[in-house]
Write an enzyme that holds these catalytic residues in place. Sequence first.
Site, mmCIF file in Angstrom:
data_model
loop_
_atom_site.group_PDB
_atom_site.id
_atom_site.type_symbol
_atom_site.label_atom_id
_atom_site.label_comp_id
_atom_site.label_asym_id
_atom_site.label_seq_id
_atom_site.Cartn_x
_atom_site.Cartn_y
_atom_site.Cartn_z
ATOM 1 N N CYS A 1 0.840 -1.205 0.000
ATOM 2 C CA CYS A 1 0.000 0.000 0.000
ATOM 3 C C CYS A 1 0.873 1.252 0.000
ATOM 4 O O CYS A 1 1.555 1.541 0.976
ATOM 5 C CB CYS A 1 -0.920 -0.063 1.226
ATOM 6 S SG CYS A 1 -1.613 1.507 1.757
ATOM 7 N N CYS B 1 0.239 3.840 2.675
ATOM 8 C CA CYS B 1 0.702 3.329 3.980
ATOM 9 C C CYS B 1 2.192 3.588 4.133
ATOM 10 O O CYS B 1 2.661 4.037 5.170
ATOM 11 C CB CYS B 1 0.459 1.825 4.102
ATOM 12 S SG CYS B 1 -1.265 1.344 4.004
#
Length: 149
Positions: free
Chosen positions: A69, A72
């Site tokens: 991600c 993230c």
Amino acid sequence: MSETEHVVCPHCAGVNRVPSTAKAAAAKCGVCGEKLFSGHPADVDGAMFERQVERSTIPVLVDVWAPWCGPCRSMAPSYEAAAKELEPHVRVIKLNSDNEQQIAGRMGIRGIPSLLLFQGGREIGRSSGAMSTRQIVEWTRARLSSRPS
Ligand SMILES: [Zn+2]
């Protein structure tokens, strides 16, 4: 603010009683001898996550993330810096949702990164999407200050 707090060691999961969170920054675990707070988000597995949430009397902030991600990964340095500001009043941890899909599913995580704040075993706040250090710290403090202590 002199009540005893229960702090769960991020290394061995031992529950430590500390006289006040002000002194917890330098405290070491009575079970394994490691520091209770490192100023870094502790990377936890599912069992440690549940132990932290269930046994800590201090608030627990968790970043639900995954290695693939992008947002993230870009939030990771901000989260790291936020941990330095929030500990030892808040336990700051991160949970890899790829490794712990059951827990992520049970919590109803739809998008990552997601920040969840727990106190006394109950979720008191949730936010999806990347945030800056300042946003993370202010979001956390706002949720904690709006609750009776
Ligand atoms: Zn320990």
